[in-house]
Design an enzyme around this catalytic site. Structure first.
Site, short mmCIF file in Angstrom:
data_model
loop_
_atom_site.label_atom_id
_atom_site.label_comp_id
_atom_site.label_asym_id
_atom_site.label_seq_id
_atom_site.Cartn_x
_atom_site.Cartn_y
_atom_site.Cartn_z
N HIS A 72 0.59 -1.09 -0.31
CA HIS A 72 -0.13 0.20 0.10
C HIS A 72 0.97 1.05 0.24
O HIS A 72 2.11 1.32 0.96
CB HIS A 72 -0.98 0.07 1.02
CG HIS A 72 -2.12 -0.37 0.67
ND1 HIS A 72 -3.55 -0.61 1.12
CD2 HIS A 72 -2.18 -2.31 0.41
CE1 HIS A 72 -4.41 -1.54 1.58
NE2 HIS A 72 -3.77 -2.31 0.34
N TYR A 201 -9.68 5.61 6.90
CA TYR A 201 -9.39 6.08 8.88
C TYR A 201 -10.77 7.21 8.74
O TYR A 201 -10.62 8.42 8.32
CB TYR A 201 -8.91 6.69 9.62
CG TYR A 201 -7.17 4.98 9.66
CD1 TYR A 201 -6.52 4.78 9.13
CD2 TYR A 201 -7.24 4.77 11.06
CE1 TYR A 201 -5.47 3.67 8.38
CE2 TYR A 201 -5.79 3.66 11.14
CZ TYR A 201 -5.34 3.07 10.13
OH TYR A 201 -4.45 2.34 10.25
N PRO A 293 -4.15 0.73 18.62
CA PRO A 293 -4.21 0.06 17.65
C PRO A 293 -4.37 1.00 16.02
O PRO A 293 -3.48 1.15 15.20
CB PRO A 293 -5.28 -0.66 17.12
CG PRO A 293 -6.23 0.10 17.84
CD PRO A 293 -6.03 0.28 19.28
N LYS A 297 0.86 -0.26 15.70
CA LYS A 297 1.98 0.15 15.58
C LYS A 297 2.46 -0.97 16.53
O LYS A 297 3.37 -1.28 16.46
CB LYS A 297 3.01 1.40 16.19
CG LYS A 297 2.67 2.33 15.31
CD LYS A 297 3.84 2.70 14.22
CE LYS A 297 3.42 3.18 13.20
NZ LYS A 297 3.63 2.84 11.36
N TYR A 385 3.93 6.89 9.96
CA TYR A 385 2.76 5.87 9.43
C TYR A 385 3.75 4.34 8.77
O TYR A 385 3.28 3.71 9.26
CB TYR A 385 2.06 6.19 8.34
CG TYR A 385 0.82 4.82 8.86
CD1 TYR A 385 -0.49 5.37 9.19
CD2 TYR A 385 0.93 4.42 7.48
CE1 TYR A 385 -1.43 3.58 8.91
CE2 TYR A 385 -0.43 2.70 7.24
CZ TYR A 385 -1.37 2.96 8.30
OH TYR A 385 -2.48 1.64 8.32
C1 PHB Z 1 -5.80 -4.15 10.72
O1 PHB Z 1 -6.37 -4.80 8.94
O2 PHB Z 1 -6.56 -5.23 11.82
C2 PHB Z 1 -5.87 -3.07 11.12
C3 PHB Z 1 -5.19 -2.15 10.24
C4 PHB Z 1 -4.45 -0.92 10.48
C5 PHB Z 1 -4.89 -0.25 11.73
C6 PHB Z 1 -5.05 -1.23 12.75
C7 PHB Z 1 -6.12 -2.54 12.28
O3 PHB Z 1 -4.73 1.17 12.24
#
Ligand code: PHB
Ligand code: APR
Length: 394
Positions: A72, A201, A293, A297, A385
């Site tokens: 990505h 997000y 989460p 990280k 990130y």
């Molecule tokens: C996930 O795909 O489980 C996931 C992806 C990004 C995040 C947290 C969890 O920030």
């Protein structure tokens, strides 16, 4: 029983450390409380930083990740019904992340360890470290009804937040830093195509939402829910309906829904202990620190701890550089705290805090708006990130 490095826990931290050490000719034995199937049944995060991708390649376990993982180059932030693209690649001079589930990373590491003939004792109970301040520490444990003693040079505590390793350190030798958030994430896994090619997000007045994925046909979605919420209160239908409300309408219209294959609620927490070492015991990954989460990280921090301890142990065994052992904690903690900061910031920016007054809410909204509308702000988000650099061990 005797080994060079005794590892407690066969999560990603323990398995990756074991693999790297084994490849370097350093003996390890892993003690895991659960069965291998139980460990593989846990659905966790799925975004790997470049540093972790490189480490998995170095460990010789990247074949399936390189074939099936999704590179990505960016992600989306949704605010007020609009998407802002964070172009990771352009903003960081060419870096990206890899979407590949932690469960798959764990499976690859387990397979590699089995193929190498290195030992993991699953269903090991009552693991207890001893003599950590001596030159010859040992572990006691029970396995298939018998009690064993495992002597070693070093102990790697890779046994997660609820493990024994951290608890084996006298409380007065540890400083604990903690923040518990008043909400959790309700996660759902479904065999449906992801709603968007990038992760999304979303900040919304009803709470945060995240659209993630595991493959082109498997999606992972999350909703912010109150911390005391029960998963039983969330039928699949209720989940999909709420997710649609929190997404920009053009995405909600495209969302393909289907039966969930996993559904669970995880609390959000920031947690760090200092130092990450006590005598010959080293803490790695979730045993030493937890992040919420939101910045993806947790797994990546575990990988950077593994890299640090691996490179130190390599120099200890090959060059006798024992003085480096005393540096482990400070090296790790510098990176840990930066990731703690970023994870806390992303969480604070994107979630609704039940106790926040109007002023605090407007400040958070305008801080996020400022960051995403500024090139410097987007660069800061992108740089964190994709993951901050690992320190060299010299
Ligand atoms: C996930 O795909 O489980 C996931 C992806 C990004 C995040 C947290 C969890 O920030
Ligand atoms: N004895 C032996 N093993 C134990 C004990 C114990 N007393 N306590 C816990 N374990 C095992 C757990 O069963 C688990 O398999 O240690 C392992 C720890 O694995 P994780 O919790 O996955 O922790 P870690 O390997 O550090 O992985 C990094 O970062 O944010 C997270 O989700 C991410 O789990 C990932 C973690």
């Amino acid at each position: 029983m005797k080994t060079q490095v005794a590892i407690i826990g066969a999560g990603p931290s323990g398995l990756l450390l074991g693999q790297l050490l084994h490849q370097a000719g350093i003996q390890t034995l892993i003690l895991e409380r659960q069965s291998a199937d139980y460990v593989l049944g846990r659905i966790r995060a799925g975004v790997l930083e470049q540093g972790m991708v490189d480490l998995l390649r170095e460990a010789g376990v990247s074949q399936r990740m390189d074939a099936e993982g999704l590179v990505h180059d960016g992600f989306e932030l949704a605010l007020n019904g609009q998407l802002t693209h964070i172009d990771l690649k352009a903003l960081t001079g060419g870096q990206s992340v890899m979407v590949y589930g932690q469960t798959e990373v764990t499976r690859d590491l387990m397979d590699a360890r089995a193929a190498a003939g290195a030992i993991t004792l699953y269903n090991a109970r009552e693991v207890q470290p001893h003599g950590l301040k001596t030159d010859q520490p040992w572990l006691t444990f029970e396995h298939e009804g018998e009690t064993f003693r495992l002597e070693c040079d070093y102990v790697a505590g890779c046994d997660g937040f609820h493990g024994v390793a951290r608890q084996a350190i006298p409380a007065e030798s540890l400083k604990v830093f903690e923040r518990v958030y008043p909400f959790g994430w309700l996660g759902i896994l479904a065999d449906t195509p992801p709603v968007h090619e990038e992760l999304v997000y979303a900040k919304h007045a009803r709470g945060f939402a995240l659209c993630s994925m595991r493959s082109p046909t498997r999606s992972r979605y999350y909703l912010q829910v109150p911390v005391e919420e029960s998963v039983d209160a969330w039928s699949d239908q209720r989940f999909w309906d709420e997710l649609k409300v929190r997404l920009p309408s053009h995405l909600a219209e495209q969302l393909v829904t289907g039966p969930s294959i996993e559904k669970s609620i995880a609390p959000l927490r920031s947690f760090v202990v200092e130092p990450m070492q006590y005598g010959r015991l080293f803490l790695l990954g979730d045993a030493a620190h937890i992040v919420p989460p939101t910045g993806a990280k947790g797994l990546n921090l575990a990988a950077s701890d593994v890299s640090t301890l691996f490179r130190i142990l390599l120099k200890v065994y090959r060059e006798g550089r024992v003085e480096l052992l005393e540096k482990y904690s400070e090296i790790c903690l510098r990176r840990v705290w930066k990731a703690e900061r970023f994870s806390w910031w992303m969480t604070s920016m994107l979630h609704q805090f039940p106790e926040a007054d109007g002023f605090s809410q407007r400040i958070a909204e305008s801080e996020l708006a400022y960051f995403i509308n500024s090139h410097a702000g987007r660069t800061t988000i992108a740089e964190n990130y994709v993951g901050l650099p690992y320190e060299a061990i010299e």
